[in-house]
Every structure is written in C-alpha cells, then in structure tokens.
Motif scaffolding. Structure first.
Motif, short mmCIF file in Angstrom:
data_model
loop_
_atom_site.label_atom_id
_atom_site.label_comp_id
_atom_site.label_asym_id
_atom_site.label_seq_id
_atom_site.Cartn_x
_atom_site.Cartn_y
_atom_site.Cartn_z
N ASP A 176 -0.45 6.42 9.58
CA ASP A 176 -1.67 5.63 9.81
C ASP A 176 -1.74 5.25 11.28
O ASP A 176 -0.87 5.60 12.10
CB ASP A 176 -1.71 4.41 8.89
N LEU A 226 5.51 12.45 1.53
CA LEU A 226 5.32 11.02 1.29
C LEU A 226 5.13 10.24 2.58
O LEU A 226 4.24 9.40 2.69
CB LEU A 226 6.52 10.46 0.51
N ARG A 227 5.97 10.52 3.59
CA ARG A 227 5.88 9.77 4.86
C ARG A 227 5.26 10.60 5.97
O ARG A 227 5.25 10.18 7.13
CB ARG A 227 7.28 9.31 5.28
N ALA A 251 0.83 -1.20 0.00
CA ALA A 251 0.00 0.00 0.00
C ALA A 251 0.87 1.25 0.00
O ALA A 251 0.56 2.24 -0.69
CB ALA A 251 -0.93 -0.01 1.22
N ARG A 252 1.97 1.24 0.74
CA ARG A 252 2.87 2.39 0.75
C ARG A 252 3.51 2.59 -0.62
O ARG A 252 3.69 3.72 -1.08
CB ARG A 252 3.94 2.20 1.82
N GLN A 253 3.86 1.49 -1.26
CA GLN A 253 4.46 1.58 -2.59
C GLN A 253 3.48 2.19 -3.59
O GLN A 253 3.85 3.04 -4.41
CB GLN A 253 4.92 0.20 -3.05
N ARG A 254 2.22 1.77 -3.52
CA ARG A 254 1.21 2.36 -4.42
C ARG A 254 1.04 3.84 -4.13
O ARG A 254 0.88 4.65 -5.05
CB ARG A 254 -0.12 1.62 -4.25
N ARG A 255 1.08 4.19 -2.87
CA ARG A 255 0.96 5.60 -2.48
C ARG A 255 2.13 6.41 -3.06
O ARG A 255 1.93 7.53 -3.55
CB ARG A 255 0.96 5.68 -0.95
N ALA A 303 1.59 6.89 -6.85
CA ALA A 303 0.55 7.88 -7.11
C ALA A 303 1.05 9.29 -6.83
O ALA A 303 0.79 10.23 -7.59
CB ALA A 303 -0.69 7.56 -6.28
N ALA A 304 1.79 9.45 -5.73
CA ALA A 304 2.32 10.77 -5.40
C ALA A 304 3.32 11.23 -6.45
O ALA A 304 3.35 12.41 -6.82
CB ALA A 304 2.98 10.73 -4.02
#
Length: 374
Positions: free
Chosen positions: A150, A145-146, A15-19, A22-23
């Motif tokens: 969550d 990004l970070r 999920a982080r990689q997809r984020r 996208a960013a």
C-alpha cells in the motif's frame, strides 16, 4: 537520522488480517497460522524480544476473532504491540502443553497455511494434537500475501532505497586500494546506519576474483589496483528493506571489464523496461537474460534476476523462469542481472523497483555507469 513516517495502526493490522483470511479462503484453506517472524510483524506489529522454543501462534480463521496465543510470561509485551487492539489473546504457562492450548482455536480436520518460519517442533506438535489437520507453507499457499504494497509501505521502501543510495554516494569516495574487503564492508554498514537503517542485513564486497561469487562475503582479501569490486548492501529502515548493487573499478577499467559492465547495464535496463502490469514475473528474467545471452555470457549469469522485498529483503514474488504470477501495481522487487567470470571478476547491477500502472518506478537512482574509485 530521524524519520517521520507515521506508525501503522491497529486498523492497518486488522485490514491485513482480513486480507489474509480472504486469501486463505480463496486458496481452499481453513485459515492462517503465524509464528514469530516477518509474517507476524506484518500482521500484528508484534515481534517477541527473543524467539525461543515456547510456542507463539497467531490464528486467523473466518469464523473467529484473530487470536494470538502467547506464553504467559510474554503476554504483557504482546498486548503492548501496535496491533493488539485488533487481537484476542490467549496464553499458556510453562509446564502446560502449548499444543493443547492451541487445539481449541483450530478445526480438527482443516488445512491451514503456516509461516515458513515455524519451527518443526511446533508443526509436529500441532499435528500430534490434531492428527486430521494438514498444513501448507505460506510461500506455496499464499505467495502474494505481502507482495502488493500500500502507499504507506511504498513510502517506507522508497525511503530505504534513498538511504542506501546515500550510502553508495559516500562509499565511492573512500579509499579501496590497499584495504581489506572487510574494511570497506564495515564502512558500508556504518553508512547504512548513519542514513537511518536500524538493521544491516548484508554488505557484500567482492573484489577481483571474489566478485565472481554472487554471494561472496567480505573477507581478508586486500583490494588491489585494477580490481572490479561488487558492492551489494542493504537492510531495514523503518521496518522495510533496501537492497542495491553497483560494481566499481579501482583505477581505469580494461576493455574487457568495461565491456562486461556495459552488457550488465543494458541487461538491467531491459529487465526494468519489461515491467508492466499483466506481464508474468518470468518475463523480467527473460528480458534481462536475453541481453546477456546475446552478448555471449549466458552461462556466466548464474541466478534469477530478482526477488520481492518488503519487511524482509527477500520474499515473493521471484523474477525467475517458470514463475507465471502476473505483475500488478504495488509489487516491489529487485532487478539484478550479473555476469560472473570465474578467476577474474564479476559484475552485478541492482535496483529495487515497484510496478506502476504503466511500468516501473525505481527506488534506487544512483548512476549505473562504471564508477572508477581509488
């Protein structure tokens, strides 16, 4: 100290990689390139045992699987990492050209965000292999990004903050007078480890005039009766950072010492009170700085009021004049105003906070009043 946080899973890393992809697309980039360091840990769970001149490169693009290029001798360790199921692996051997191995994973004319921690050796090698490509540091290209954590990350940060608070709760009971700054710093490091920190990043102990240097490192100075002592300490617990500062006084404070501490305490509260969604990061700095300036100590506040925190103890966003990034719930950062009187003493008070839907929640809750120690 045993902790019970659940480990991050391959799905979390995917999920982080997809984020990140996208960013990058939103920023007009062809993808993200990640070398060993905090970005790689956050995106894959993998941290090489030794960061060497050998190229390790995570390639995240919208048109291909997430691929981790590693030296062949390190592939086994990489494949054992928590995020490995979300990755495709490629490798290269000593004697091969690692940049020739990386080139097929990239578009020859694309612009990529690349880790701040990338060695110049590797960046120049990629540019030689792909002369039409271009690169931007992740801090400038994808600064958020970070930044937004969550629930699992917030729980780790809260745990790290509570552990640092426990360390402070015990350090104020040790003897200060007649001991070196280094001795107190060693006590702080031991306490952080006792309360669960796997890594101690810093233990600032700035006594008397040394406290007027915001980044003073503990030294041989012997702490004296009447000294103000800045204690700034933190590290990583369960992979996430702590960072807190309190200023104590060895014996009863003078009127001036108490006054300066009261001003900093009011400024720190003003900074925390200014936190809410939609407010620009610079407004936190402005709110705290205004209190110090109004009290006549503006020139003695030498630094920004805060920095982000997560898998590192300093990361975006920064609470500083000119930073117009708006605060959103889940951002975590320090609020740490200070006054530094050269040749006399310094005062700093720092908490880590997270932005909520309607304000801020502190991860450090120890008393802000001036503590007298022996």
């Amino acid at each position: 100290m045993t902790t019970s946080v659940a480990p991050f899973t391959a799905d979390d890393f995917a999920a982080r990689q997809r984020r990140a992809v996208a960013a990058a697309a939103d920023a007009g980039l062809g993808g993200v390139l990640v070398t060993p360091g905090p970005d790689l840990v956050w995106l894959t769970g993998y941290q090489p045992t030794a960061i060497t001149e050998r190229l390790t490169l995570l390639v995240l693009t919208p048109d291909a699987p997430a691929t981790l290029l590693v030296p062949r001798l390190e592939r086994g360790d990489a494949e054992a990492s928590a995020g490995a199921p979300a990755l495709t692996f490629a490798d290269w051997s000593d004697g091969d050209d690692p940049y020739a191995a990386a080139a097929p994973l990239l578009r020859p004319d694309a612009s990529y965000g690349i880790s701040d921690s990338a060695w110049a050796l590797h960046l120049l090698g990629l540019q030689d292999a792909l002369p039409a490509s271009s690169y931007r540091s992740l801090t400038h290209a994808l600064p958020m990004l970070r930044a937004v954590k969550d629930d699992a990350e917030l729980a780790r940060l809260a745990g790290a903050g509570a552990a640092a608070d426990q360390a402070y709760g015990e350090i104020v009971d040790v003897r200060f007078a007649g001991r070196r700054e280094l001795d107190v710093a060693a006590d702080l490091a031991d306490l952080l480890r006792r309360f669960g920190h796997e890594q101690v990043d810093f233990t600032v102990v700035g006594s008397g005039p040394n406290g007027a240097n915001p980044h003073h490192e503990a030294g041989e100075r012997v702490i004296e009766e009447g000294d103000m002592v800045v204690l700034d300490f933190g590290g990583l617990r369960d992979g996430y950072g702590s960072d807190t500062t309190r200023t104590v006084c060895v014996g009863e404070p003078t009127a001036k010492q108490q006054e300066v501490h009261d001003v900093v305490r009011a400024a720190q509260q003003a900074g925390v009170d200014a936190v809410r969604p939609g407010v620009a990061c610079q407004e936190i700095d402005r709110a705290a700085r205004a209190v110090i300036t109004d009290a006549g100590y503006g020139p003695q506040f030498l630094h920004r009021v805060g920095h982000g925190i997560g898998v590192t103890t300093h990361e975006p966003p920064y609470m500083v004049e000119g930073e117009e990034q708006e605060i959103v719930p889940g951002m975590c950062f320090s609020v740490e105003p200070g006054i530094y009187l050269a040749g006399e003493f310094g005062v700093r008070i720092e908490d880590i906070v997270t932005a909520t839907d309607d304000g801020a929640r502190r991860f450090n809750t120890t008393d802000h009043h001036l503590r007298v120690v022996s």
